[in-house]
Motif scaffolding. Structure first.
Motif, PDB file in Angstrom:
ATOM      1  N   VAL A  32     -13.831   6.837  -3.638  1.00 22.38           N
ATOM      2  CA  VAL A  32     -13.655   6.271  -4.978  1.00 22.38           C
ATOM      3  C   VAL A  32     -12.269   5.654  -5.109  1.00 22.38           C
ATOM      4  CG1 VAL A  32     -13.470   6.830  -7.430  1.00 22.38           C
ATOM      5  CG2 VAL A  32     -15.322   7.801  -6.066  1.00 22.38           C
ATOM      6  N   LEU A  33     -11.257   6.344  -4.605  1.00 20.21           N
ATOM      7  CA  LEU A  33      -9.901   5.790  -4.644  1.00 20.21           C
ATOM      8  C   LEU A  33      -9.820   4.517  -3.816  1.00 20.21           C
ATOM      9  CD1 LEU A  33      -7.813   9.091  -4.341  1.00 20.21           C
ATOM     10  CD2 LEU A  33      -8.301   7.754  -6.402  1.00 20.21           C
ATOM     11  N   GLU A  34     -10.521   4.499  -2.692  1.00 22.86           N
ATOM     12  CA  GLU A  34     -10.533   3.300  -1.859  1.00 22.86           C
ATOM     13  C   GLU A  34     -11.195   2.135  -2.586  1.00 22.86           C
ATOM     14  OE1 GLU A  34     -12.487   4.486   1.722  1.00 22.86           O
ATOM     15  OE2 GLU A  34     -10.885   5.861   2.340  1.00 22.86           O
ATOM     16  N   GLU A  35     -12.289   2.425  -3.308  1.00 24.30           N
ATOM     17  CA  GLU A  35     -12.960   1.368  -4.059  1.00 24.30           C
ATOM     18  C   GLU A  35     -12.064   0.829  -5.164  1.00 24.30           C
ATOM     19  OE1 GLU A  35     -17.001   0.480  -6.706  1.00 24.30           O
ATOM     20  OE2 GLU A  35     -16.697   2.462  -5.804  1.00 24.30           O
ATOM     21  N   LEU A  36     -11.387   1.730  -5.863  1.00 22.62           N
ATOM     22  CA  LEU A  36     -10.500   1.297  -6.939  1.00 22.62           C
ATOM     23  C   LEU A  36      -9.321   0.487  -6.393  1.00 22.62           C
ATOM     24  CD1 LEU A  36     -10.496   4.479  -9.196  1.00 22.62           C
ATOM     25  CD2 LEU A  36     -11.499   2.252  -9.724  1.00 22.62           C
ATOM     26  N   GLN A  37      -8.905   0.796  -5.164  1.00 20.21           N
ATOM     27  CA  GLN A  37      -7.850  -0.002  -4.534  1.00 20.21           C
ATOM     28  C   GLN A  37      -8.280  -1.453  -4.397  1.00 20.21           C
ATOM     29  OE1 GLN A  37      -4.784   0.507  -3.553  1.00 20.21           O
ATOM     30  NE2 GLN A  37      -4.469   2.717  -3.512  1.00 20.21           N
ATOM     31  N   THR A  38      -9.554  -1.662  -4.089  1.00 17.88           N
ATOM     32  CA  THR A  38     -10.061  -3.044  -3.946  1.00 17.88           C
ATOM     33  C   THR A  38     -10.158  -3.753  -5.293  1.00 17.88           C
ATOM     34  OG1 THR A  38     -12.415  -2.491  -4.168  1.00 17.88           O
ATOM     35  CG2 THR A  38     -11.449  -2.276  -1.978  1.00 17.88           C
ATOM     36  N   LEU A  39     -10.224  -2.981  -6.383  1.00 11.15           N
ATOM     37  CA  LEU A  39     -10.341  -3.559  -7.719  1.00 11.15           C
ATOM     38  C   LEU A  39      -8.984  -3.760  -8.385  1.00 11.15           C
ATOM     39  CD1 LEU A  39     -13.300  -1.380  -9.112  1.00 11.15           C
ATOM     40  CD2 LEU A  39     -13.436  -3.642  -8.055  1.00 11.15           C
ATOM     41  N   ALA A  40      -7.946  -3.097  -7.862  1.00  7.01           N
ATOM     42  CA  ALA A  40      -6.607  -3.172  -8.449  1.00  7.01           C
ATOM     43  C   ALA A  40      -6.002  -4.559  -8.260  1.00  7.01           C
ATOM     44  CB  ALA A  40      -5.711  -2.098  -7.822  1.00  7.01           C
ATOM     45  N   PRO A  41      -4.973  -4.906  -9.015  1.00  2.00           N
ATOM     46  CA  PRO A  41      -4.359  -6.242  -8.916  1.00  2.00           C
ATOM     47  C   PRO A  41      -3.763  -6.501  -7.529  1.00  2.00           C
ATOM     48  CG  PRO A  41      -3.614  -5.091 -10.893  1.00  2.00           C
ATOM     49  CD  PRO A  41      -4.315  -4.085 -10.041  1.00  2.00           C
ATOM     50  N   ALA A  42      -3.759  -7.770  -7.148  1.00  2.00           N
ATOM     51  CA  ALA A  42      -3.157  -8.155  -5.869  1.00  2.00           C
ATOM     52  C   ALA A  42      -1.638  -8.171  -5.984  1.00  2.00           C
ATOM     53  CB  ALA A  42      -3.673  -9.519  -5.442  1.00  2.00           C
ATOM     54  N   GLY A  43      -1.129  -8.387  -7.205  1.00  3.94           N
ATOM     55  CA  GLY A  43       0.307  -8.389  -7.447  1.00  3.94           C
ATOM     56  C   GLY A  43       0.635  -7.508  -8.634  1.00  3.94           C
ATOM     57  N   LEU A  44       1.906  -7.233  -8.837  1.00  2.00           N
ATOM     58  CA  LEU A  44       2.325  -6.335  -9.920  1.00  2.00           C
ATOM     59  C   LEU A  44       1.955  -6.863 -11.303  1.00  2.00           C
ATOM     60  CD1 LEU A  44       5.879  -5.001  -8.956  1.00  2.00           C
ATOM     61  CD2 LEU A  44       3.798  -3.655  -9.300  1.00  2.00           C
ATOM     62  N   ARG A  45       1.417  -5.981 -12.128  1.00  2.00           N
ATOM     63  CA  ARG A  45       1.081  -6.329 -13.506  1.00  2.00           C
ATOM     64  C   ARG A  45       1.498  -5.182 -14.432  1.00  2.00           C
ATOM     65  NH1 ARG A  45      -5.156  -8.605 -13.470  1.00  2.00           N
ATOM     66  NH2 ARG A  45      -4.927 -10.185 -11.819  1.00  2.00           N
ATOM     67  N   TYR A  46       1.882  -5.544 -15.643  1.00  2.00           N
ATOM     68  CA  TYR A  46       2.185  -4.530 -16.652  1.00  2.00           C
ATOM     69  C   TYR A  46       0.876  -3.997 -17.221  1.00  2.00           C
ATOM     70  CZ  TYR A  46       7.102  -5.807 -16.543  1.00  2.00           C
ATOM     71  OH  TYR A  46       8.400  -6.022 -16.135  1.00  2.00           O
ATOM     72  N   ALA A  47       0.821  -2.685 -17.453  1.00  2.00           N
ATOM     73  CA  ALA A  47      -0.402  -2.059 -17.944  1.00  2.00           C
ATOM     74  C   ALA A  47      -0.097  -1.026 -19.013  1.00  2.00           C
ATOM     75  CB  ALA A  47      -1.155  -1.396 -16.785  1.00  2.00           C
ATOM     76  N   LEU A  48      -1.098  -0.745 -19.844  1.00  2.00           N
ATOM     77  CA  LEU A  48      -1.023   0.302 -20.868  1.00  2.00           C
ATOM     78  C   LEU A  48       0.161   0.144 -21.803  1.00  2.00           C
ATOM     79  CD1 LEU A  48      -2.032   3.481 -18.796  1.00  2.00           C
ATOM     80  CD2 LEU A  48      -3.506   1.875 -20.026  1.00  2.00           C
ATOM     81  N   GLY A  49       0.510  -1.083 -22.093  1.00  4.66           N
ATOM     82  CA  GLY A  49       1.571  -1.341 -23.056  1.00  4.66           C
ATOM     83  C   GLY A  49       2.980  -1.278 -22.514  1.00  4.66           C
ATOM     84  N   ALA A  50       3.137  -1.178 -21.207  1.00  2.89           N
ATOM     85  CA  ALA A  50       4.481  -1.154 -20.607  1.00  2.89           C
ATOM     86  C   ALA A  50       5.209  -2.467 -20.888  1.00  2.89           C
ATOM     87  CB  ALA A  50       4.383  -0.913 -19.114  1.00  2.89           C
ATOM     88  N   LYS A  51       6.500  -2.380 -21.116  1.00  4.06           N
ATOM     89  CA  LYS A  51       7.313  -3.556 -21.422  1.00  4.06           C
ATOM     90  C   LYS A  51       8.335  -3.797 -20.313  1.00  4.06           C
ATOM     91  CE  LYS A  51       5.345  -3.869 -25.472  1.00  4.06           C
ATOM     92  NZ  LYS A  51       4.369  -4.947 -25.757  1.00  4.06           N
ATOM     93  N   PRO A  52       8.690  -5.055 -20.082  1.00  5.64           N
ATOM     94  CA  PRO A  52       9.712  -5.357 -19.082  1.00  5.64           C
ATOM     95  C   PRO A  52      11.005  -4.584 -19.351  1.00  5.64           C
ATOM     96  CG  PRO A  52       8.613  -7.369 -19.778  1.00  5.64           C
ATOM     97  CD  PRO A  52       8.125  -6.274 -20.688  1.00  5.64           C
ATOM     98  N   GLY A  53      11.519  -3.961 -18.318  1.00  7.46           N
ATOM     99  CA  GLY A  53      12.761  -3.215 -18.437  1.00  7.46           C
ATOM    100  C   GLY A  53      12.578  -1.753 -18.785  1.00  7.46           C
ATOM    101  N   SER A  54      11.360  -1.360 -19.184  1.00  4.90           N
ATOM    102  CA  SER A  54      11.157   0.045 -19.562  1.00  4.90           C
ATOM    103  C   SER A  54       9.979   0.681 -18.835  1.00  4.90           C
ATOM    104  CB  SER A  54      10.918   0.159 -21.076  1.00  4.90           C
ATOM    105  OG  SER A  54       9.738  -0.544 -21.451  1.00  4.90           O
ATOM    106  N   GLY A  55       9.340  -0.090 -17.980  1.00  5.04           N
ATOM    107  CA  GLY A  55       8.195   0.446 -17.263  1.00  5.04           C
ATOM    108  C   GLY A  55       8.571   1.006 -15.908  1.00  5.04           C
ATOM    109  N   LYS A  56       7.583   1.622 -15.275  1.00  4.61           N
ATOM    110  CA  LYS A  56       7.800   2.186 -13.948  1.00  4.61           C
ATOM    111  C   LYS A  56       6.586   1.881 -13.086  1.00  4.61           C
ATOM    112  CE  LYS A  56       9.755   6.223 -11.707  1.00  4.61           C
ATOM    113  NZ  LYS A  56      10.444   7.526 -11.933  1.00  4.61           N
ATOM    114  N   THR A  57       6.834   1.476 -11.847  1.00  7.09           N
ATOM    115  CA  THR A  57       5.747   1.084 -10.948  1.00  7.09           C
ATOM    116  C   THR A  57       4.975   2.298 -10.446  1.00  7.09           C
ATOM    117  OG1 THR A  57       7.017  -0.840 -10.207  1.00  7.09           O
ATOM    118  CG2 THR A  57       5.172  -0.134  -8.825  1.00  7.09           C
TER     119      THR A  57
END
Length: 269
Positions: free
Chosen positions: A224-249
């Motif tokens: 399941v984790l492997e499948e979700l890896q294929t669905l995840a973004p190819a590049g970094l994206r902000y998620a769940l309301g994260a803002k530039p400068g205050s988020g964490k990867t």
């Protein structure tokens, strides 16, 4: 219809639609006799109208004025195709961290809010891949008992996938993760299936982060984790309301989440 015959119907239907009452008295929904019957019971204080063609039964010895119906049952009757979803579904399943007076209902009709005594109903357009109220457990729709009546609600797995897809309907990242802390079991394959259907790569990355962190507790299969890896973004994206400068990867998932989600600083850990 004599009160002697109506009383059992009202007792068994805390909330009902005009068509249900008409069927019980052997009439068509648009029959003027049905209108007259309902008007009589409204005047007598036996029932209360909460929306067009939707009524609440008032228990004996209770006063119609100020009587509050069960909000989930009432909201589920406001539209024939309504299904309780998002944060409200978490509440129905017993996994919500906070209790709201707003009830979220998925419906193909016009989105918007409807205010009635005791709660506000928010109608939301069906998400991508949604099968509708006729759906099965596999489709992400189930039925729960509410005061003796059936209420359609999204399954836990469908609900979680939907909340990552529309975190704004979860009450924010903090409320979402505090609620997820209450989830003790989940069908991870179903979660992945619903996430794929939503087609939201950012949501898939955030969900994958959560499942990976809870892998042992929730017995999440590696596939399941492997499948979700294929669905995840190819590049970094902000998620769940994260803002530039205050988020964490979130390592390995290509999403930048609010720092308190990644580090779990808030109440609920």
């Amino acid at each position: 219809m004599p009160r002697l015959v109506s009383a059992p119907f009202f007792s068994e239907h805390p909330v009902f639609r005009r068509a249900e009452y008409a069927a019980a008295v052997g009439r068509l929904p648009g029959d003027k006799v049905v209108t007259a019957m309902l008007a009589q019971h409204l005047k007598a204080g036996n029932i209360q109208r909460i929306a067009r063609e939707v009524f609440v039964s008032i228990p004996q010895h209770a006063k119609a004025r100020g009587w509050t119906a069960d909000r989930f049952l009432a909201a589920s009757r406001l539209r024939p195709d309504g299904v309780i979803a998002y944060h409200s579904a978490l509440e129905l399943h017993g996994y919500a961290y906070s209790e709201w007076n707003q009830v979220q209902v998925v419906s193909a009709g016009e989105p918007g809010t409807y205010k009635t005594t005791g709660f506000v109903c928010r109608f939301v357009k069906p998400p991508r891949g949604y099968s509708g109220p006729q759906g099965t457990m596999e489709d992400g729709v189930t039925t729960v008992d509410r005061l003796g009546l059936d209420v359609k609600v999204t399954t836990v797995e469908c609900t979680v996938a939907d909340l990552f897809d529309r975190h704004d309907l979860a009450g924010g990242a903090e409320e979402l993760f505090n609620s997820l802390d209450l989830v003790v079991r989940v069908d991870a394959d179903a979660l992945a299936r619903h996430t794929r259907a939503r087609g939201n790569a950012t949501a898939a990355g955030a969900l994958g982060f959560w499942l990976e962190r809870e892998r042992e507790q929730l017995a999440v299969p590696g596939r399941v984790l492997e499948e979700l890896q294929t669905l995840a973004p190819a590049g970094l994206r902000y998620a769940l309301g994260a803002k530039p400068g205050s988020g964490k990867t979130a390592r390995g998932w290509n999403v930048i989440l609010p720092a308190n989600v990644v580090e779990r600083r808030f109440e609920g850990l």
